[in-house]
Enzyme design. Structure first.
Site, mmCIF file in Angstrom:
data_model
loop_
_atom_site.group_PDB
_atom_site.id
_atom_site.type_symbol
_atom_site.label_atom_id
_atom_site.label_comp_id
_atom_site.label_asym_id
_atom_site.label_seq_id
_atom_site.Cartn_x
_atom_site.Cartn_y
_atom_site.Cartn_z
ATOM 1 N N HIS A 1 -2.675 -2.233 17.626
ATOM 2 C CA HIS A 1 -1.693 -1.254 17.290
ATOM 3 C C HIS A 1 -2.367 0.024 17.203
ATOM 4 O O HIS A 1 -3.056 0.065 16.525
ATOM 5 C CB HIS A 1 -1.030 -1.639 16.001
ATOM 6 C CG HIS A 1 0.078 -0.765 15.695
ATOM 7 N ND1 HIS A 1 1.577 -1.160 15.766
ATOM 8 C CD2 HIS A 1 0.117 0.436 15.240
ATOM 9 C CE1 HIS A 1 2.317 -0.174 15.493
ATOM 10 N NE2 HIS A 1 1.604 0.792 14.875
ATOM 11 N N GLU B 1 0.779 -1.169 -0.010
ATOM 12 C CA GLU B 1 -0.026 -0.174 -0.043
ATOM 13 C C GLU B 1 0.906 1.361 0.007
ATOM 14 O O GLU B 1 0.528 2.487 0.187
ATOM 15 C CB GLU B 1 -0.912 -0.038 1.058
ATOM 16 C CG GLU B 1 -1.862 -1.144 1.009
ATOM 17 C CD GLU B 1 -3.186 -0.856 2.126
ATOM 18 O OE1 GLU B 1 -3.981 0.116 2.149
ATOM 19 O OE2 GLU B 1 -3.429 -1.698 2.896
ATOM 20 N N HIS C 1 -3.964 3.353 16.260
ATOM 21 C CA HIS C 1 -4.514 3.943 14.928
ATOM 22 C C HIS C 1 -5.530 4.988 15.036
ATOM 23 O O HIS C 1 -6.423 4.475 15.945
ATOM 24 C CB HIS C 1 -4.514 2.879 13.773
ATOM 25 C CG HIS C 1 -5.943 1.918 14.150
ATOM 26 N ND1 HIS C 1 -5.668 0.666 14.914
ATOM 27 C CD2 HIS C 1 -7.210 1.965 13.805
ATOM 28 C CE1 HIS C 1 -6.736 -0.117 15.226
ATOM 29 N NE2 HIS C 1 -7.477 1.001 14.752
ATOM 30 N N LYS D 1 -11.875 -0.113 3.733
ATOM 31 C CA LYS D 1 -13.170 0.470 3.336
ATOM 32 C C LYS D 1 -13.762 1.445 2.182
ATOM 33 O O LYS D 1 -14.800 1.353 1.877
ATOM 34 C CB LYS D 1 -13.959 0.805 4.731
ATOM 35 C CG LYS D 1 -13.995 -0.589 5.723
ATOM 36 C CD LYS D 1 -14.969 -0.226 6.799
ATOM 37 C CE LYS D 1 -14.532 0.355 7.873
ATOM 38 N NZ LYS D 1 -13.882 -0.237 9.046
ATOM 39 N N SER E 1 -10.257 -3.624 16.555
ATOM 40 C CA SER E 1 -9.921 -5.137 16.072
ATOM 41 C C SER E 1 -8.601 -5.369 16.313
ATOM 42 O O SER E 1 -7.945 -6.508 16.577
ATOM 43 C CB SER E 1 -10.430 -5.276 14.809
ATOM 44 O OG SER E 1 -11.922 -5.202 14.799
HETATM 45 P P1 M7G Z 1 -10.030 -1.189 14.207
HETATM 46 O O1 M7G Z 1 -10.866 -0.185 14.944
HETATM 47 O O2 M7G Z 1 -9.001 -1.755 14.800
HETATM 48 O O3 M7G Z 1 -11.224 -2.307 13.769
HETATM 49 O O4 M7G Z 1 -9.959 -0.534 12.798
HETATM 50 P P2 M7G Z 1 -12.235 -2.474 12.824
HETATM 51 O O5 M7G Z 1 -11.614 -3.059 11.578
HETATM 52 O O6 M7G Z 1 -13.178 -3.660 13.488
HETATM 53 O O7 M7G Z 1 -13.175 -1.042 12.707
HETATM 54 C C1 M7G Z 1 -9.036 -0.921 11.915
HETATM 55 C C2 M7G Z 1 -9.183 -0.240 10.479
HETATM 56 O O8 M7G Z 1 -8.325 -0.742 9.628
HETATM 57 C C3 M7G Z 1 -10.626 -0.505 9.861
HETATM 58 O O9 M7G Z 1 -11.145 0.616 9.744
HETATM 59 C C4 M7G Z 1 -10.237 -1.293 8.961
HETATM 60 O O10 M7G Z 1 -11.298 -1.242 7.594
HETATM 61 C C5 M7G Z 1 -8.870 -0.994 8.366
HETATM 62 N N1 M7G Z 1 -8.210 -2.123 7.761
HETATM 63 C C6 M7G Z 1 -7.997 -2.994 7.879
HETATM 64 N N2 M7G Z 1 -7.349 -3.925 7.096
HETATM 65 C C7 M7G Z 1 -6.952 -5.358 7.329
HETATM 66 C C8 M7G Z 1 -6.796 -2.982 6.377
HETATM 67 C C9 M7G Z 1 -5.833 -3.196 5.295
HETATM 68 O O11 M7G Z 1 -5.072 -4.153 4.893
HETATM 69 N N3 M7G Z 1 -5.404 -1.877 4.623
HETATM 70 C C10 M7G Z 1 -5.999 -0.898 4.988
HETATM 71 N N4 M7G Z 1 -5.733 0.425 4.287
HETATM 72 N N5 M7G Z 1 -6.820 -0.544 5.995
HETATM 73 C C11 M7G Z 1 -7.150 -1.857 6.539
#
Ligand code: M7G
Length: 320
Positions: free
Chosen positions: A255, A165, A257, A187, A252
């Site tokens: 780390h 990415e 963010h 998303k 989820s």
């Molecule tokens: P979170 O609050 O840990 O969990 O957010 P959630 O997924 O239940 O909201 C993690 C965020 O990272 C989410 O908004 C995901 O859509 C985004 N995300 C997850 N993955 C695996 C990726 C990825 O591979 N690339 C990108 N750009 N975003 C991701």
């Protein structure tokens, strides 16, 4: 559901320059070879459906989402290429099923493959329960579970190390203590600015969640807020007054963010049961260093989640 034979890797339509050299699966050109096991979630309002499928004997989760109209293509809608099937006619009133040309009918698809049981569970419709997590419940139940089991964070490290990415990065501050990478969330299809969804991933390792935040991290939090807003203003022309900037609790991925979304987007996870505005988090810590260590925090758990199961075993739901 009946299984068909897996299509050999070489037969599938896969791009030639598709080996990322890191063992991750290649980019798909079609859904050939996928067998649907089950519809695990659907939402008519958000026009999404989530499928548990198998590919090459391994689990896959496929999220399909109808996309909004792209008004830059509006000229392609009312043409002879759109066929109509009449469903009602009364005087001057007519209703139809309209079949737009295929290029205007893209459906957004997120594919997780190979998916773990935890992914299937995360994306499945299920009962939800409110938890009021006291500091004691956190240290006795939540923390030991987080330390023992969570989603792989490989994707996060791939971004931070520029292995994946890298071409999507919107902004980076490379400082190891206060820096972060800002890029489009998985998303967001990067088309509709009103649906903007970026995620700011900090370079610093070891901050699991909101619970770990205190004054030590104020420079980091303020930096992510200020520079994230600035970069979005510059690149997308969206001012801070039209952005939601927040943290999920529970997240989820443990780390640290930060989520940046357009205020018009009804983002999943933006509810009062999960989102904490970064501005409020900064204010709370400035008022009281150990605010997030001491506070009882409210969130939703879903019945197949490890957290729900552990809280139940601990007796949390016994007096319901
Ligand atoms: P979170 O609050 O840990 O969990 O957010 P959630 O997924 O239940 O909201 C993690 C965020 O990272 C989410 O908004 C995901 O859509 C985004 N995300 C997850 N993955 C695996 C990726 C990825 O591979 N690339 C990108 N750009 N975003 C991701």
């Amino acid at each position: 559901m009946e299984k068909t034979e897996a299509v050999p890797e070489k037969k599938r339509k896969i791009e030639a320059d598709n080996d990322h050299g890191d063992g991750s699966p290649p980019i798909l050109k079609s859904f050939e070879g996928f067998d649907i096991e089950k519809v695990i979630a659907e939402n008519t309002r958000s026009k999404t459906t989530t499928l548990h499928a198998k590919l090459d004997g391994e689990n896959a989760v496929v999220l399909l989402e109808k996309t909004p109209f792209d008004l830059t293509h509006v000229k392609n809608y009312l043409t002879g290429d759109t066929t109509l099937k009449n469903t009602l006619k009364n005087d001057i009133y007519g209703t139809y099923e309209a079949y737009l040309p295929p290029t205007e009918n893209a459906v957004k698809a997120v594919v997780i493959h190979p998916a773990t049981e935890k992914h299937i569970q995360k994306y499945s419709d299920q009962e939800m329960y409110i938890v009021r997590e006291t500091p004691e419940l956190y240290s006795k139940v939540t923390l030991p579970l987080l330390q023992s089991r969570q989603f792989s964070m490989q994707w996060v490290y791939n971004i931070l190390e520029k292995k994946q990415e890298a071409d999507r990065i919107v902004f980076e501050d490379a400082d190891p203590e206060t820096g972060f990478i800002l890029l489009p969330d998985m998303k967001w299809d990067r088309k509709d600015k009103n649906a903007l969804y970026l995620v700011g991933i900090v370079h610093k390792h070891g901050i699991k969640s909101l619970r770990d935040l205190n004054k030590t991290y104020l420079p980091l939090l303020k930096n992510v807020l200020a520079k994230g807003r600035e970069a979005i203003q510059e690149k997308y022309d969206i001012p801070a007054s039209r952005l939601h900037v927040y943290i999920h609790y529970q997240p989820s991925y443990y780390h640290f963010h930060v989520h940046f979304t357009h205020i018009k987007l009804e983002a999943p996870g933006f509810g009062a049961d999960r989102a904490h505005f970064l501005t409020d988090v900064i204010d709370n810590i400035e008022l009281m260093n150990d605010y997030y260590e001491k506070r009882t925090l409210t969130f939703i758990v879903r019945e197949q989640e490890d957290l729900y199961i552990k809280y139940k075993e601990h007796g949390y739901f016994d007096n319901e």
